[in-house]
Design a protein around this motif. Structure first.
Motif, PDB file in Angstrom:
ATOM      1  N   UNK A 111     -19.685   8.584  97.071  1.00 50.08           N
ATOM      2  CA  UNK A 111     -18.878   7.542  96.188  1.00 50.08           C
ATOM      3  C   UNK A 111     -18.459   8.396  94.969  1.00 50.08           C
ATOM      4  N   UNK A 112     -17.156   8.518  94.856  1.00 49.48           N
ATOM      5  CA  UNK A 112     -16.536   9.368  93.713  1.00 49.48           C
ATOM      6  C   UNK A 112     -15.542   8.345  93.135  1.00 49.48           C
ATOM      7  N   UNK A 113     -15.308   8.909  91.820  1.00 44.01           N
ATOM      8  CA  UNK A 113     -14.038   8.321  91.062  1.00 44.01           C
ATOM      9  C   UNK A 113     -14.333   8.809  89.559  1.00 44.01           C
ATOM     10  N   UNK A 114     -13.234   8.425  88.755  1.00 41.14           N
ATOM     11  CA  UNK A 114     -13.053   8.533  87.525  1.00 41.14           C
ATOM     12  C   UNK A 114     -14.050   7.990  86.486  1.00 41.14           C
ATOM     13  N   UNK A 115     -14.098   8.081  85.354  1.00 42.78           N
ATOM     14  CA  UNK A 115     -14.724   7.288  84.088  1.00 42.78           C
ATOM     15  C   UNK A 115     -14.158   6.017  84.201  1.00 42.78           C
ATOM     16  N   UNK A 116     -15.122   4.901  84.400  1.00 41.83           N
ATOM     17  CA  UNK A 116     -14.628   3.542  84.085  1.00 41.83           C
ATOM     18  C   UNK A 116     -14.251   3.099  85.455  1.00 41.83           C
ATOM     19  N   UNK A 117     -14.591   3.590  86.591  1.00 41.82           N
ATOM     20  CA  UNK A 117     -14.117   3.228  87.874  1.00 41.82           C
ATOM     21  C   UNK A 117     -14.814   2.196  88.583  1.00 41.82           C
ATOM     22  N   UNK A 118     -16.016   2.071  88.206  1.00 40.13           N
ATOM     23  CA  UNK A 118     -17.115   1.100  88.889  1.00 40.13           C
ATOM     24  C   UNK A 118     -18.276   1.624  89.670  1.00 40.13           C
ATOM     25  N   UNK A 119     -18.511   3.183  89.597  1.00 42.10           N
ATOM     26  CA  UNK A 119     -19.441   3.753  90.210  1.00 42.10           C
ATOM     27  C   UNK A 119     -20.780   3.607  90.118  1.00 42.10           C
ATOM     28  N   UNK A 120     -21.175   3.139  88.860  1.00 39.24           N
ATOM     29  CA  UNK A 120     -22.457   2.700  88.381  1.00 39.24           C
ATOM     30  C   UNK A 120     -22.750   1.243  88.935  1.00 39.24           C
ATOM     31  N   UNK A 121     -21.821   0.375  88.985  1.00 35.51           N
ATOM     32  CA  UNK A 121     -21.967  -1.102  89.363  1.00 35.51           C
ATOM     33  C   UNK A 121     -22.116  -0.982  90.741  1.00 35.51           C
ATOM     34  N   UNK A 122     -21.299  -0.102  91.633  1.00 34.67           N
ATOM     35  CA  UNK A 122     -21.301  -0.129  93.174  1.00 34.67           C
ATOM     36  C   UNK A 122     -22.675   0.616  93.343  1.00 34.67           C
ATOM     37  N   UNK A 123     -23.249   1.727  92.590  1.00 33.64           N
ATOM     38  CA  UNK A 123     -24.635   2.268  92.849  1.00 33.64           C
ATOM     39  C   UNK A 123     -25.495   1.413  92.794  1.00 33.64           C
ATOM     40  N   UNK A 124     -25.645   0.334  91.658  1.00 36.30           N
ATOM     41  CA  UNK A 124     -26.468  -0.692  91.427  1.00 36.30           C
ATOM     42  C   UNK A 124     -26.741  -1.778  92.695  1.00 36.30           C
ATOM     43  N   UNK A 125     -25.401  -2.124  93.144  1.00 35.99           N
ATOM     44  CA  UNK A 125     -25.304  -2.873  94.425  1.00 35.99           C
ATOM     45  C   UNK A 125     -25.998  -2.179  95.653  1.00 35.99           C
ATOM     46  N   UNK A 126     -25.591  -1.206  95.728  1.00 33.67           N
ATOM     47  CA  UNK A 126     -26.511  -0.344  96.727  1.00 33.67           C
ATOM     48  C   UNK A 126     -27.652  -0.424  96.862  1.00 33.67           C
TER      49      UNK A 126
END
Length: 53
Positions: A6-21
């Motif tokens: 999971x990669x991406x720039x600032x504000x792209x939703x990585x933390x949200x997706x990590x929480x869902x995972x």
């Protein structure tokens, strides 16, 4: 075993997706956390990077 990066720039939703995972019972390895722990344990690494670059 399926592995997903999971990669991406600032504000792209990585933390949200990590929480869902995590909420769905999957294991998450966070490279940011690991790198911070390594630098706390071995601060000379950061100094070396500053000198060499």
């Amino acid at each position: 075993m399926l592995k997903i990066g999971l990669t991406g720039g600032i504000g792209t939703g990585k933390s949200t997706i990590s929480s869902i995972i995590i909420e769905n019972g999957f294991k998450l390895i966070d490279a940011d956390i690991i790198s911070k722990e390594v630098l706390l344990k071995y601060p000379e690494i950061l100094e070396r990077v500053r000198i060499d670059f």
